[in-house]
Design a protein around this motif. Structure first.
Motif, PDB file in Angstrom:
ATOM      1  N   SER A 163       0.851  -1.184   0.000  1.00  0.00           N
ATOM      2  CA  SER A 163       0.000   0.000   0.000  1.00  0.00           C
ATOM      3  C   SER A 163       0.889   1.236   0.000  1.00  0.00           C
ATOM      4  N   ARG A 191       1.585   5.046   0.376  1.00  0.00           N
ATOM      5  CA  ARG A 191       0.970   6.134   1.155  1.00  0.00           C
ATOM      6  C   ARG A 191       1.845   7.385   1.049  1.00  0.00           C
ATOM      7  N   TRP A 198      -4.253   7.056   7.246  1.00  0.00           N
ATOM      8  CA  TRP A 198      -5.138   6.920   6.095  1.00  0.00           C
ATOM      9  C   TRP A 198      -6.270   5.922   6.329  1.00  0.00           C
ATOM     10  N   LYS A 199      -6.068   4.954   7.216  1.00  0.00           N
ATOM     11  CA  LYS A 199      -7.132   4.005   7.553  1.00  0.00           C
ATOM     12  C   LYS A 199      -7.513   4.100   9.037  1.00  0.00           C
ATOM     13  N   TRP A 228     -11.225   3.555   3.513  1.00  0.00           N
ATOM     14  CA  TRP A 228     -10.308   4.625   3.872  1.00  0.00           C
ATOM     15  C   TRP A 228     -11.009   5.596   4.813  1.00  0.00           C
ATOM     16  N   HIS A 232      -4.676   8.951  -1.092  1.00  0.00           N
ATOM     17  CA  HIS A 232      -3.733   8.277  -0.190  1.00  0.00           C
ATOM     18  C   HIS A 232      -2.390   7.978  -0.848  1.00  0.00           C
TER      19      HIS A 232
END
Length: 476
Positions: free
Chosen positions: A215, A217, A271-272, A411, A433
């Protein structure tokens, strides 16, 4: 006055916005809400500052006393300092690393603003972005999930460190390319979108697990974080209830590990929404981004398989509690800049379109903060434009990687304050993100899942209405 009734009165205006926007109340107030509201020009309330230049995100809260400003600048020095060789700072026993992404907080959060993704095709270390790593959980991973929310990649940990010190090999380099597509708006306008595709090259410690999840970011802006921390948890629970009753969007809270309390609590940062508070967010960044231990995280992101850099938990913390507290105060007290062009007709028209399109269902405009340990943050009418909840944003934005309760399509709604100054502060700053969106319109057109109907309303707008909506967003 009874506390609950007092709370109802002080937040009534924010409830009108939310109820009207998502259809739970009559909208007789729509005309008033499309006008300039009291306090709206100061989105950070008494903390708001009047800056519009490249340093707009680096200013202390306006309501700090002179002595408290000194505390702010002590934290600022630590945030900007380079944590490298032994002796560089009294708190540093062995300096950053040996595996790290950067050696300074400011290197990622450029001028305390939004970051940008790596340069496509470059093998250079990424700046102001990073890659999270994990592998899918199995039935035997309950303890790992309880501790970290994810099962870390066995050799490379929970984050790719693309820099190294002291002769150690870096873990790898992020090789980024984009796949392009075109969206046509109803008026015929063509908008090019780009989606990142990642490869990890130059692996320093052997192959990764075959099912590793990635992921990308980019760094988030630092403004107003203390005010977000001061929002009463009951307001976040109210957001969940309000949306569940309306049925158009269905945000939910992430519950994450508080390493100090040893319990599961509401997450609101990252972000989460994977971190519960700013102190833990900062300590996790010291450990993962810079390879610096603290009392919260007694070892960095080196794994037991990386024997040459593994420090275990035997050493004293490299970031003392006092210095961690100074950085905490700094990150809590970065002010939100004042709004711009608020009375401009196109901005007010754009505000009405923002509401009519359903955007405010997730990007809740306003709150009154609760009691906070820092008195300057308590009882403030603020306009962050976020519900701080997790939302399914569709397959187009999915990273496929869970984080505590957040699944691979969810998100946290990012706050929008300061949005219009993003590229003033960092001309390379990008949106969403992973920084795929170069413009605000691109960011909107990537919205899917629960936000699909709002995105479609924007896609069908006339050119004049679309420009008004963007004028409103740029005024934030």
């Amino acid at each position: 006055m009874k506390p609950l009734f007092k709370r109802f009165l002080t937040s009534r205006r924010t409830w009108i916005v939310g109820l009207c926007t998502i259809g739970l109340a009559g909208c007789d107030d729509t005309r008033r809400l499309a006008e300039v509201e009291p306090g709206e020009d100061h989105p950070g309330a008494a903390t708001t500052v009047q800056r519009q230049d490249a340093n707009a995100f680096s200013i202390p809260a306006q309501n700090l006393s002179p002595s408290r400003r000194m505390e702010f600048f002590i934290g600022n020095a630590l945030f900007r300092n380079i944590w490298v060789a032994e002796g560089a700072l009294p708190a540093s026993r062995s300096g950053a690393g040996p595996l790290l992404n950067t050696d300074s907080c400011q290197s990622c959060h450029i001028k305390d603003g939004r970051g940008h993704p790596p340069v496509p095709g470059s093998h250079a270390a990424a700046l102001s972005s990073l890659v999270r790593l994990s592998i899918p959980a199995t039935a035997g991973d309950e303890q790992a999930l309880l501790r970290d929310g994810v099962v870390s990649e066995p050799v490379y940990g929970g984050q790719l460190q693309d820099n190294a010190l002291g002769g150690h090999p870096h873990e790898g380099r992020v090789l980024l390319e984009y796949h392009y597509s075109t969206v046509h708006l109803q008026d015929g306008t063509a908008v090019e979108l780009r989606k990142p595709a990642l490869q990890i090259a130059q692996l320093g410690y052997g192959p990764m697990h075959p099912h590793t999840l990635f992921s990308l970011r980019v760094a988030s802006p630092m403004i107003g974080l203390g005010l977000l921390e001061a929002i009463d948890e009951r307001d976040l629970l109210d957001n969940v209830t309000l949306q569940a009753h309306a049925g158009e969007v269905s945000g939910r809270l992430n519950y994450v590990r508080d390493v100090v309390q040893g319990t599961s609590v509401v997450g609101r940062f990252g972000w989460k929404a994977g971190q519960p508070n700013l102190n833990q967010q900062n300590a996790a960044a010291f450990a993962g981004d810079m390879g610096l231990t603290s009392t919260l995280f007694a070892h960095d992101d080196c794994t037991a398989r990386q024997e040459r850099c593994w420090k275990g938990t035997a050493q004293p913390p490299e970031v003392s509690d006092a210095r961690l507290a100074s950085v905490l105060f700094y990150t809590r007290m970065l002010a939100v800049p004042a709004r711009r062009n608020l009375g401009q007709p196109s901005v007010q028209r754009g505000k009405a379109l923002f509401q009519d399109s359903g955007c405010a269902a997730c990007h809740r405009p306003a709150y009154v903060t609760g009691q906070h340990v820092e008195p300057e943050l308590s009882g403030q009418l603020i306009f962050p434009y976020s519900d701080l909840l997790l939302h399914d944003m569709g397959e187009g934005l999915a990273d496929g990687r869970p984080e505590f309760l957040a699944n691979g399509r969810e998100w946290r709604t990012p706050p929008l304050w300061g949005l219009g100054l993003t590229q003033v502060v960092n001309p390379q700053g990008r949106y969403l993100h992973d920084g795929r969106a170069r413009t605000l319109l691109e960011a909107i057109l990537w919205h899917g899942g629960e936000a699909h109907s709002s995105k479609e309303k924007v896609r069908r707008m006339s050119g004049a209405d679309r420009e008004a909506l963007l004028d409103f967003l740029k005024s934030l």
